[in-house]
Design a protein around this motif. Sequence first.
Motif, PDB file in Angstrom:
ATOM      1  N   TYR A  87     -18.771  50.692  29.316  1.00 28.99           N
ATOM      2  CA  TYR A  87     -18.103  50.368  28.056  1.00 28.99           C
ATOM      3  C   TYR A  87     -18.776  51.068  26.873  1.00 28.99           C
ATOM      4  CZ  TYR A  87     -15.528  47.676  24.612  1.00 28.99           C
ATOM      5  OH  TYR A  87     -14.708  47.312  23.582  1.00 28.99           O
ATOM      6  N   GLU A  90     -17.336  54.311  26.204  1.00 30.00           N
ATOM      7  CA  GLU A  90     -16.052  54.203  25.510  1.00 30.00           C
ATOM      8  C   GLU A  90     -16.253  54.021  24.007  1.00 30.00           C
ATOM      9  OE1 GLU A  90     -12.925  54.486  27.066  1.00 30.00           O
ATOM     10  OE2 GLU A  90     -14.225  55.137  28.710  1.00 30.00           O
ATOM     11  N   ARG A  95     -13.194  55.428  21.705  1.00 28.39           N
ATOM     12  CA  ARG A  95     -12.014  54.856  22.365  1.00 28.39           C
ATOM     13  C   ARG A  95     -12.016  53.327  22.338  1.00 28.39           C
ATOM     14  NH1 ARG A  95     -12.766  59.422  26.181  1.00 28.39           N
ATOM     15  NH2 ARG A  95     -14.144  58.076  27.349  1.00 28.39           N
ATOM     16  N   ASP A  96     -13.160  52.755  22.017  1.00 29.02           N
ATOM     17  CA  ASP A  96     -13.247  51.296  21.947  1.00 29.02           C
ATOM     18  C   ASP A  96     -14.198  50.907  20.838  1.00 29.02           C
ATOM     19  OD1 ASP A  96     -12.174  48.895  23.110  1.00 29.02           O
ATOM     20  OD2 ASP A  96     -12.354  49.874  25.049  1.00 29.02           O
TER      21      ASP A  96
END
Length: 119
Positions: A87, A90, A95-96
């Motif tokens: 994560y 990301e 993207r996150d």
Amino acid sequence: MSLNAYRRAQSIAETPRATEYRLMSQITGEMIDARDAGLAGAALMPALHRNREVWSAFSALCGTPGNALPDELRARIISLALWVERYTSEVITGRDSIEDLILINRAIIDGLARENIAN
């Protein structure tokens, strides 16, 4: 008392769980500060790197023979560490958001706080 003397005394008196609580609180605070400063993507790297390091250490310790934690808890910690690793990539690429990493750390901090109160 000098700062170094205080830190030595703290490390001697502090339980392992209290050390984990303090470390997770510091790192989570750094991530919150970075988020609140409006940082995103690669600008979050200092806080994210430290978070990755601690989760990697937790995972490695859980995989060590003789670790006294229950097998199920060790497996959950390793699974979370793997998720944090993926994560974080990301978040770095934009993207996150960093928010889910903060939420996971806060849940761990809450659990460590309850355990410290119980002991």
